[in-house]
Write a protein that holds these residues in place. Sequence first.
Motif, PDB file in Angstrom:
ATOM      1  N   HIS A   1       0.830  -1.206   0.000  1.00 47.13           N
ATOM      2  CA  HIS A   1       0.000   0.000   0.000  1.00 47.13           C
ATOM      3  C   HIS A   1       0.864   1.254   0.000  1.00 47.13           C
ATOM      4  CE1 HIS A   1      -4.115  -1.616   0.916  1.00 47.13           C
ATOM      5  NE2 HIS A   1      -3.382  -2.671   1.241  1.00 47.13           N
ATOM      6  N   SER A   2       0.205   2.409  -0.138  1.00 48.44           N
ATOM      7  CA  SER A   2       0.807   3.707   0.141  1.00 48.44           C
ATOM      8  C   SER A   2      -0.318   4.624   0.580  1.00 48.44           C
ATOM      9  CB  SER A   2       1.543   4.262  -1.089  1.00 48.44           C
ATOM     10  OG  SER A   2       0.632   4.729  -2.061  1.00 48.44           O
ATOM     11  N   GLY A   3       0.001   5.902   0.796  1.00 50.51           N
ATOM     12  CA  GLY A   3      -1.022   6.813   1.296  1.00 50.51           C
ATOM     13  C   GLY A   3      -2.096   7.175   0.286  1.00 50.51           C
ATOM     14  N   GLY A   4      -1.862   6.890  -0.991  1.00 50.71           N
ATOM     15  CA  GLY A   4      -2.837   7.258  -2.001  1.00 50.71           C
ATOM     16  C   GLY A   4      -2.869   8.749  -2.259  1.00 50.71           C
ATOM     17  N   THR A   5      -3.867   9.169  -3.015  1.00 51.17           N
ATOM     18  CA  THR A   5      -3.932  10.538  -3.485  1.00 51.17           C
ATOM     19  C   THR A   5      -4.047  11.552  -2.354  1.00 51.17           C
ATOM     20  OG1 THR A   5      -5.021   9.734  -5.494  1.00 51.17           O
ATOM     21  CG2 THR A   5      -5.180  12.084  -5.045  1.00 51.17           C
ATOM     22  N   SER A   6      -4.722  11.187  -1.260  1.00 57.09           N
ATOM     23  CA  SER A   6      -5.083  12.188  -0.253  1.00 57.09           C
ATOM     24  C   SER A   6      -4.222  12.162   1.005  1.00 57.09           C
ATOM     25  CB  SER A   6      -6.549  12.016   0.156  1.00 57.09           C
ATOM     26  OG  SER A   6      -6.725  10.787   0.836  1.00 57.09           O
ATOM     27  N   MET A   7      -3.242  11.244   1.096  1.00 51.68           N
ATOM     28  CA  MET A   7      -2.523  11.081   2.358  1.00 51.68           C
ATOM     29  C   MET A   7      -1.019  10.937   2.152  1.00 51.68           C
ATOM     30  SD  MET A   7      -3.060   8.104   5.261  1.00 51.68           S
ATOM     31  CE  MET A   7      -4.682   8.721   5.745  1.00 51.68           C
TER      32      MET A   7
ATOM     33  N   VAL B   1     -13.965  18.080  12.663  1.00 54.67           N
ATOM     34  CA  VAL B   1     -15.358  18.031  13.122  1.00 54.67           C
ATOM     35  C   VAL B   1     -16.198  19.091  12.413  1.00 54.67           C
ATOM     36  CG1 VAL B   1     -14.768  17.035  15.349  1.00 54.67           C
ATOM     37  CG2 VAL B   1     -14.836  19.523  15.103  1.00 54.67           C
ATOM     38  N   ARG B   2     -15.584  19.797  11.487  1.00 59.44           N
ATOM     39  CA  ARG B   2     -16.300  20.779  10.669  1.00 59.44           C
ATOM     40  C   ARG B   2     -15.496  21.013   9.400  1.00 59.44           C
ATOM     41  NH1 ARG B   2     -13.567  25.607  11.258  1.00 59.44           N
ATOM     42  NH2 ARG B   2     -12.263  25.805  13.121  1.00 59.44           N
ATOM     43  N   ARG B   3     -16.101  21.675   8.463  1.00 60.08           N
ATOM     44  CA  ARG B   3     -15.422  22.036   7.225  1.00 60.08           C
ATOM     45  C   ARG B   3     -14.300  23.029   7.542  1.00 60.08           C
ATOM     46  NH1 ARG B   3     -16.766  23.006   1.579  1.00 60.08           N
ATOM     47  NH2 ARG B   3     -16.011  25.042   0.873  1.00 60.08           N
ATOM     48  N   GLY B   4     -13.154  22.880   6.872  1.00 55.07           N
ATOM     49  CA  GLY B   4     -12.053  23.799   7.103  1.00 55.07           C
ATOM     50  C   GLY B   4     -10.902  23.535   6.157  1.00 55.07           C
ATOM     51  N   TRP B   5      -9.773  24.197   6.425  1.00 53.67           N
ATOM     52  CA  TRP B   5      -8.553  24.068   5.626  1.00 53.67           C
ATOM     53  C   TRP B   5      -7.423  23.728   6.593  1.00 53.67           C
ATOM     54  CZ3 TRP B   5     -12.711  26.855   4.435  1.00 53.67           C
ATOM     55  CH2 TRP B   5     -13.136  26.872   3.103  1.00 53.67           C
ATOM     56  N   PHE B   6      -6.839  22.537   6.413  1.00 56.11           N
ATOM     57  CA  PHE B   6      -5.907  21.973   7.389  1.00 56.11           C
ATOM     58  C   PHE B   6      -4.471  22.320   7.055  1.00 56.11           C
ATOM     59  CE2 PHE B   6      -3.344  18.078   8.597  1.00 56.11           C
ATOM     60  CZ  PHE B   6      -3.208  18.431   9.926  1.00 56.11           C
TER      61      PHE B   6
ATOM     62  N   VAL C   1       4.572  10.672  14.423  1.00 57.40           N
ATOM     63  CA  VAL C   1       3.587  11.043  13.406  1.00 57.40           C
ATOM     64  C   VAL C   1       3.627  10.007  12.283  1.00 57.40           C
ATOM     65  CG1 VAL C   1       2.871  12.787  11.733  1.00 57.40           C
ATOM     66  CG2 VAL C   1       3.737  13.483  13.979  1.00 57.40           C
ATOM     67  N   LEU C   2       2.496   9.340  12.097  1.00 59.09           N
ATOM     68  CA  LEU C   2       2.412   8.236  11.145  1.00 59.09           C
ATOM     69  C   LEU C   2       1.878   8.679   9.796  1.00 59.09           C
ATOM     70  CD1 LEU C   2       2.737   5.085  10.942  1.00 59.09           C
ATOM     71  CD2 LEU C   2       0.302   4.964  11.557  1.00 59.09           C
ATOM     72  N   SER C   3       0.907   9.582   9.796  1.00 62.71           N
ATOM     73  CA  SER C   3       0.315  10.030   8.536  1.00 62.71           C
ATOM     74  C   SER C   3      -0.323  11.396   8.737  1.00 62.71           C
ATOM     75  CB  SER C   3      -0.743   9.033   8.050  1.00 62.71           C
ATOM     76  OG  SER C   3      -1.890   9.055   8.900  1.00 62.71           O
ATOM     77  N   HIS C   4      -0.523  12.100   7.623  1.00 61.74           N
ATOM     78  CA  HIS C   4      -1.333  13.313   7.671  1.00 61.74           C
ATOM     79  C   HIS C   4      -2.002  13.525   6.323  1.00 61.74           C
ATOM     80  CE1 HIS C   4       1.254  15.988   5.256  1.00 61.74           C
ATOM     81  NE2 HIS C   4       2.297  15.499   5.906  1.00 61.74           N
ATOM     82  N   ARG C   5      -3.091  14.245   6.380  1.00 67.26           N
ATOM     83  CA  ARG C   5      -3.873  14.509   5.177  1.00 67.26           C
ATOM     84  C   ARG C   5      -3.101  15.447   4.258  1.00 67.26           C
ATOM     85  NH1 ARG C   5      -8.914  14.246   3.012  1.00 67.26           N
ATOM     86  NH2 ARG C   5      -9.751  16.093   1.949  1.00 67.26           N
ATOM     87  N   LEU C   6      -3.131  15.159   2.950  1.00 67.20           N
ATOM     88  CA  LEU C   6      -2.463  16.007   1.974  1.00 67.20           C
ATOM     89  C   LEU C   6      -3.380  17.091   1.436  1.00 67.20           C
ATOM     90  CD1 LEU C   6      -0.366  13.428  -0.072  1.00 67.20           C
ATOM     91  CD2 LEU C   6       0.523  15.295   1.312  1.00 67.20           C
ATOM     92  N   HIS C   7      -4.652  16.772   1.233  1.00 63.75           N
ATOM     93  CA  HIS C   7      -5.593  17.764   0.731  1.00 63.75           C
ATOM     94  C   HIS C   7      -5.880  18.771   1.845  1.00 63.75           C
ATOM     95  CE1 HIS C   7      -7.296  14.744  -2.446  1.00 63.75           C
ATOM     96  NE2 HIS C   7      -6.036  15.084  -2.662  1.00 63.75           N
ATOM     97  N   THR C   8      -5.643  20.030   1.573  1.00 60.31           N
ATOM     98  CA  THR C   8      -5.810  21.050   2.596  1.00 60.31           C
ATOM     99  C   THR C   8      -7.278  21.218   2.982  1.00 60.31           C
ATOM    100  OG1 THR C   8      -3.833  22.200   1.831  1.00 60.31           O
ATOM    101  CG2 THR C   8      -5.392  23.476   3.151  1.00 60.31           C
ATOM    102  N   MET C   9      -8.164  21.276   2.010  1.00 61.41           N
ATOM    103  CA  MET C   9      -9.578  21.391   2.329  1.00 61.41           C
ATOM    104  C   MET C   9     -10.070  20.082   2.930  1.00 61.41           C
ATOM    105  SD  MET C   9     -12.845  22.384  -0.080  1.00 61.41           S
ATOM    106  CE  MET C   9     -12.469  24.138  -0.136  1.00 61.41           C
TER     107      MET C   9
END
Length: 335
Positions: free
Chosen positions: A143-149, A267-272, A312-320
Amino acid sequence: MHTGLFHTFDLERDGKTLSHLGLPFSVDRSPYFQIKVPICVIRNGEGPSVLLMAGNHGDEYEGELSLARLIRRLDPTRMRGRVTILPLANTPAVLAARRCSPLDGGNLNRAFPGEAQGMPTQRLAHFLETELFPRHDVVFDIHSGGTSMAHLLCALIETNTDPSGHQAALSLMRRLGLPFGFVADNGPAAPTSMGAARRAGAIGLSGEFGGGGATTPESMAATEGAIDNLLLALGVTDAPVFQASQTPASPMRLLALSRQSQAIYAVRRGWFEPAKPLGALVAAGDVAGFLHDLERLDAPEEELRFAEDGVVLSHRLHTMCEAGDCLMQVAEVIA
């Protein structure tokens, strides 16, 4: 003719056989359509039996490219035992560059143990768990993180309540030559390929080898090195297939991921905005990142903090992000 899974390959035949699994799925453009999933069996007499698979999620490319290359490079006369290769396990997802199948919405790594008369992804999962996995000593699902991770480069096993089975998986995982290995605890009914391998009596290995829906020279080298190390450790080959020579493995740091509190969710819409890189050693209370609200420019960004110590194991790549998106995971260091 309208359901089930069909194939003509022979696992006991010596040599190299490239074939397909056929999964009937009637569509508008083709009433008798079959999803064709490539499979290759390479065998030379008696010996260890290993199943290598990638494309469980379609947008994770290191394994797909490495196993396609292995099909071309692995000479049956230079090995012993059997290597079965599924380079594009969820083929519709791979061809659509998506995590899940665009035909039936199936996430193969959440479909086990599957259903013999279900949708195509369920039928494939059922075939793998009941027919293919039990005929192999080891299952390695890449596996890998894919498009979003973005994901820390690491190997993976799932907890096995049988001590001898767990130690066998742990020992083999250490031989892959990766800097980190983590142990997931998804329970005996885990819907993953690793849960299926365990239930089928095989040693299940997996790993995360990149992310972002792209490959790098480093991620490909790590993937191919792990495949070489696995085949050498099992005695299937006596020399690397990809590398000029075997690279000595560094000590592996073991991590565990088993609690919801090890993840941070929106827990809500945002930009990470992440504040820590992959592999960072963090403590509970440290700032993990910030959640911005670009629809309320007068509102300050929200600080997100880790609930646990770890790496830290993973984080989201897509900011939104939307409510429910996993933004970051931290794994506990156990060794």
